[in-house]
Design a protein around this motif. Structure first.
Motif, short mmCIF file in Angstrom:
data_model
loop_
_atom_site.label_atom_id
_atom_site.label_comp_id
_atom_site.label_asym_id
_atom_site.label_seq_id
_atom_site.Cartn_x
_atom_site.Cartn_y
_atom_site.Cartn_z
N VAL A 176 7.34 -0.36 -4.17
CA VAL A 176 6.03 -0.01 -4.85
C VAL A 176 5.73 1.50 -5.21
CG1 VAL A 176 3.93 -0.52 -4.20
CG2 VAL A 176 5.58 -1.75 -1.81
N MET A 177 5.91 2.33 -4.42
CA MET A 177 6.32 3.59 -5.20
C MET A 177 6.76 3.26 -6.85
SD MET A 177 4.09 5.56 -3.52
CE MET A 177 5.23 7.02 -4.09
N ILE A 229 -13.93 1.43 4.77
CA ILE A 229 -11.89 1.28 4.57
C ILE A 229 -11.77 1.57 6.18
CG2 ILE A 229 -10.09 1.93 4.24
CD1 ILE A 229 -11.73 0.24 1.89
N PRO A 286 5.59 5.46 2.69
CA PRO A 286 5.29 4.87 1.53
C PRO A 286 5.76 4.63 1.40
CG PRO A 286 4.72 6.77 0.95
CD PRO A 286 4.92 6.97 2.19
N PRO A 287 6.13 2.29 1.27
CA PRO A 287 7.43 1.79 1.15
C PRO A 287 7.89 2.04 -0.41
CG PRO A 287 6.25 0.21 1.01
CD PRO A 287 5.26 1.69 0.67
N CYS A 307 0.89 -1.18 0.42
CA CYS A 307 0.35 0.20 -0.13
C CYS A 307 1.21 0.89 0.32
CB CYS A 307 -0.59 -0.67 1.30
SG CYS A 307 -1.84 0.89 1.26
N VAL A 308 0.27 2.44 -1.04
CA VAL A 308 0.92 3.39 -1.06
C VAL A 308 0.47 4.48 -0.23
CG1 VAL A 308 2.24 3.12 -2.92
CG2 VAL A 308 0.34 4.06 -2.93
N PHE A 309 -0.81 4.57 0.67
CA PHE A 309 -1.39 4.78 1.60
C PHE A 309 -2.07 6.23 1.17
CE2 PHE A 309 2.82 3.10 3.54
CZ PHE A 309 1.55 1.87 4.50
N CYS A 310 -2.22 6.31 -0.08
CA CYS A 310 -2.73 7.54 -1.22
C CYS A 310 -4.70 7.13 -0.38
CB CYS A 310 -2.78 7.07 -2.68
SG CYS A 310 -3.80 5.71 -2.42
N GLY A 311 -4.60 6.41 0.28
CA GLY A 311 -6.46 6.30 0.67
C GLY A 311 -7.56 6.66 -0.66
N GLU A 369 -9.72 4.34 0.12
CA GLU A 369 -10.80 4.87 0.77
C GLU A 369 -12.21 5.83 0.38
OE1 GLU A 369 -9.41 7.70 4.66
OE2 GLU A 369 -10.61 6.18 6.05
N ARG A 370 -11.24 7.09 -0.07
CA ARG A 370 -12.20 8.30 -0.77
C ARG A 370 -14.03 7.21 -1.91
NH1 ARG A 370 -7.45 10.51 -0.84
NH2 ARG A 370 -6.42 9.93 -2.30
N ALA A 371 -12.84 6.35 -2.48
CA ALA A 371 -14.19 5.62 -3.49
C ALA A 371 -14.85 4.37 -2.56
CB ALA A 371 -13.12 4.17 -3.74
N ARG A 393 -1.31 7.68 8.86
CA ARG A 393 -0.36 8.49 8.36
C ARG A 393 0.04 8.97 9.35
NH1 ARG A 393 -1.58 9.53 2.55
NH2 ARG A 393 -1.92 11.08 3.08
N MET A 452 -22.92 7.35 -3.31
CA MET A 452 -21.59 7.48 -3.07
C MET A 452 -22.28 8.28 -1.61
SD MET A 452 -18.13 6.86 -3.64
CE MET A 452 -17.31 8.45 -3.36
N ARG A 505 -19.04 11.99 4.90
CA ARG A 505 -18.40 10.92 5.48
C ARG A 505 -17.93 10.68 6.56
NH1 ARG A 505 -15.79 7.86 2.18
NH2 ARG A 505 -16.66 8.04 0.77
N THR A 557 -9.73 8.03 8.05
CA THR A 557 -9.05 7.33 9.01
C THR A 557 -7.18 7.10 8.07
OG1 THR A 557 -9.21 4.89 7.82
CG2 THR A 557 -10.72 5.55 9.49
N ILE A 558 -7.53 7.19 6.82
CA ILE A 558 -5.74 7.29 6.44
C ILE A 558 -4.96 8.16 7.21
CG2 ILE A 558 -6.29 8.15 3.74
CD1 ILE A 558 -4.24 6.03 4.60
#
Ligand SMILES: Cc1cc2nc3c(=O)[nH]c(=O)nc-3n(C[C@H](O)[C@H](O)[C@H](O)COP(=O)(O)OP(=O)(O)OC[C@H]3O[C@@H](n4cnc5c(N)ncnc54)[C@H](O)[C@@H]3O)c2cc1C
Ligand code: SF4
Ligand code: SF4
Lengths: 457, 97
Positions: free
Chosen positions: B25-26, A185, B21-22, A170-174, A177-179, B14, B1, B5, B9-10
């Motif tokens: 993976v990036m 999530i 981000p690793p 995961c690159v923690f872009c979120g 969660e937004r979708a 963070r 949608m 909201r 949580t992200i």
């Protein structure tokens, strides 16, 4: 096939003790059968699987020999029955880490539940998170044939059908969660420790596939058009992610396919002297499916002996010959790739005096064997689970009671005991359920089950 | 949608973990965006087989095959027709995501 996160975030949460009559470890066909039988007898069952879905190997197969039933059509309703059964509690993506025997009919268990980072109570399985996620990695549930996202549902017919986040990728872009339309999530989810008391345990932890990349002469992992039989199951299955039967190297429909039997079985050079029992039959099954789907394709099976020992298996083998599938008695020595992606198969032609022959194919399927899953012995903290010399669970009375183990009160079923097909795994699931029920009743008759081991209801 | 909201949580995750981000993976993600762009560009002039896409993009054929089959699964691409040699031709999917 397995997802094992390297990093887990957050302090594990410690949950209050729970009680059940029986713990079943492994939700393949054997473990599901044992859970349903015991649940129907009125016992309270906890079924734990380390994967995010139950079903084991069977629900990923194409069809089953010799009846040619669609594997997911017969296993998915059973998976649903297990998950809706009032007496069966399902705990997926969870690992049994410790089993302590505190007396007859009294086992204390520690289970570690990994976070999915998705709320199971609200996730609808809509896959919006998966479509939104920008990271693609190799899909272990397809044995690498295609990619999956870091936010993903492991399988279309997964039970439970809940998304999860692969935090290692995961690159923690979120974006997931937004979708997510259900706000499901939850990156703040933590791992959980469960303490469980049960009266008996059934081990239905199944098998591993033989890592055939070890047989360097066959070129698996090096030549794109050499695949394993499990990958072929995924290509042929109704739940495949591929749109057609093509070869992975260049997307061409294959027209001349070879099967190499006993790949990683009956091979002392690989430390695997035993017969995996199902490879002959599943290869004949796949060959028949290919003959049906690609009527112009030639299919050749290279074999040492055909072991068609079960009910209607010999007829199934003869039927394959009648369909035009070629059987060549000979051990394949090596496979080499050619410029156009085809493969040259070198083999010992036993029916022609054992001379070395070669034949060109455009796809080679390695019929890989079944390996034991000996890690399970490590969870027993104050009793010894005996394994046989190849790592399968051993019974002290193999001939008269194959589902018993070296620990009274612990039973085993299915391919955790040794290689076997689905019908035999189901029979052993039921046998282990009967033995477990008899054990509970015997302990109850001899002495009252200790209060701390009693389950509610 | 849903409109209301609950929370991100992200963002909290963070902030709490300070996790980055690793790098590997990036790198994979950036490369994948390029692969996807190159394949879609190659298909702009008309449907193509996997070897034809490989030729147009300069990427190895097995790599193109893996991505094309994955993109079909995620409905970025769709198969159109089969050639006499047994290859499929692909195009960018109309409802592309
Ligand atoms: C390519 C191929 C094709 C086949 N085709 C056929 C066929 O057509 N017909 C047929 O009869 N048979 C076929 N078989 C054999 C069939 O797959 C097995 O007989 C059957 O799946 C065995 O079921 P099982 O429940 O014993 O094990 P598995 O299916 O392996 O299930 C074991 C379960 O235990 C879980 N588990 C393992 N370890 C742990 C742990 N430590 N903690 C918690 N959970 C754990 C796993 O995640 C899994 O869900 C085929 C096999 C292969 C390889
Ligand atoms: S946060 Fe992670 S899982 Fe979610 S979309 Fe981004 S990369 Fe994928
Ligand atoms: S987490 Fe959300 S977006 Fe993903 S499958 Fe579940 S409900 Fe759909």
């Amino acid at each position: 096939m397995s997802i094992r996160p390297k990093v887990l975030y957050g302090e594990p949460e410690e949950l209050p003790e729970e009680r059940y009559d029986v713990l079943v470890i492994g939700g393949g066909i054997a473990g599901m059968q044992a859970s349903l039988d015991l649940g129907n007898m009125g016992y309270k069952i906890l079924l734990v699987d380390k994967e995010p879905t139950i079903g084991g190997h069977m629900f990923k197969l194409s069809k089953t020999f010799p009846t040619m039933d669609c594997a997911s059509c017969i296993s998915t309703p059973r998976m649903a029955e297990v998950s809706h059964h009032p007496n069966v509690k399902l705990m997926t993506y969870s690992e049994v880490k410790e089993v302590w025997k505190d007396g007859e009919g009294n086992f204390r268990i520690r289970v570690f539940e990994k976070p999915r980072y998705v709320d199971p109570s609200t996730c609808t399985g809509c896959q919006e998170c998966e479509f939104a996620c920008p990271v693609i990695v190799s899909n272990e549930y397809d044995w690498g044939l295609s990619g999956r996202k870091a936010a993903f549902i492991p399988f279309d017919t997964a039970v439970p059908r809940i998304a999860m986040i692969d935090m290692d990728n995961c690159v923690f872009c979120g974006q997931c969660e937004r979708a997510c339309p259900a706000d499901s999530i939850d990156f703040l989810q933590r791992p959980k420790w469960h303490t469980i008391r049960v009266k008996t345990v059934i081990l239905a932890t199944g098998f591993h596939l033989f890592p055939i990349e070890k047989k360097l002469e066959y070129g698996f992992g090096k030549y794109a058009n050499v695949i394993t039989s499990m990958q072929m199951e995924r290509i042929l299955a109704p739940t495949t992610s591929w749109h057609a039967i093509v070869r992975p190297g260049d997307g061409k429909e294959p027209s001349n396919i070879a099967y190499v039997l006993c790949a990683g079985s009956r091979d002392r050079t690989l430390g695997n002297p035993y017969c995996s029992q199902v490879c002959c039959m599943y290869s004949i099954k796949q060959a028949q499916l290919i003959a049906g789907a690609l009527p112009l394709a030639d299919v050749t099976i290279y074999y040492m002996d055909i072991r068609a020992y079960g009910k209607r298996y010999e007829e199934f083998f003869q039927q394959a010959k009648d369909m035009g599938i070629r059987f060549i008695k000979g051990r394949v020595a090596k496979i080499e790739d050619m410029d156009n992606g085809d493969l040259m198969v070198y083999y010992e032609d036993i029916e022609n005096g054992g001379r070395l022959s070669k034949a060109q194919h455009d796809l080679v399927v390695l019929s890989i064997g079944l390996l034991s899953n000996p890690e399970i012995a490590g969870i027993f903290k104050n009793a010894e689970l005996k394994l046989d010399m190849m790592g399968w669970i051993a019974s002290p009375d193999e001939n008269v009671n194959p589902v018993r183990t070296s620990i009274p009160g612990i039973f085993a079923a299915g391919t955790a005991i040794g290689p076997k097909d689905i019908p035999d795994s189901v029979v052993e699931g039921s046998a282990a359920a009967m033995e477990a029920a008899a054990y509970i009743e015997k302990v109850r008759a001899v002495k009252p089950v200790p209060a701390e081991a009693r389950s509610e209801g | 949608m849903s409109t209301a909201r609950k929370r991100s949580t992200i963002a909290e995750f963070r902030k709490a973990t300070k996790v980055k981000p690793p790098e590997n993976v990036m790198r994979i993600m950036r490369e994948q965006a390029q692969v996807r762009g190159a394949i879609v560009k190659a298909l702009a002039s008309g449907p193509k087989t996997i070897p034809e896409i490989a030729q147009a993009t300069g990427m190895p054929v097995p790599k193109v095959a893996w991505y094309v089959l994955t993109f079909v699964k995620y409905k970025t691409l769709e198969p159109v027709e089969q050639t006499d040699e047994g290859y499929w031709r692909y195009k960018a999917a109309s409802g592309r995501r």
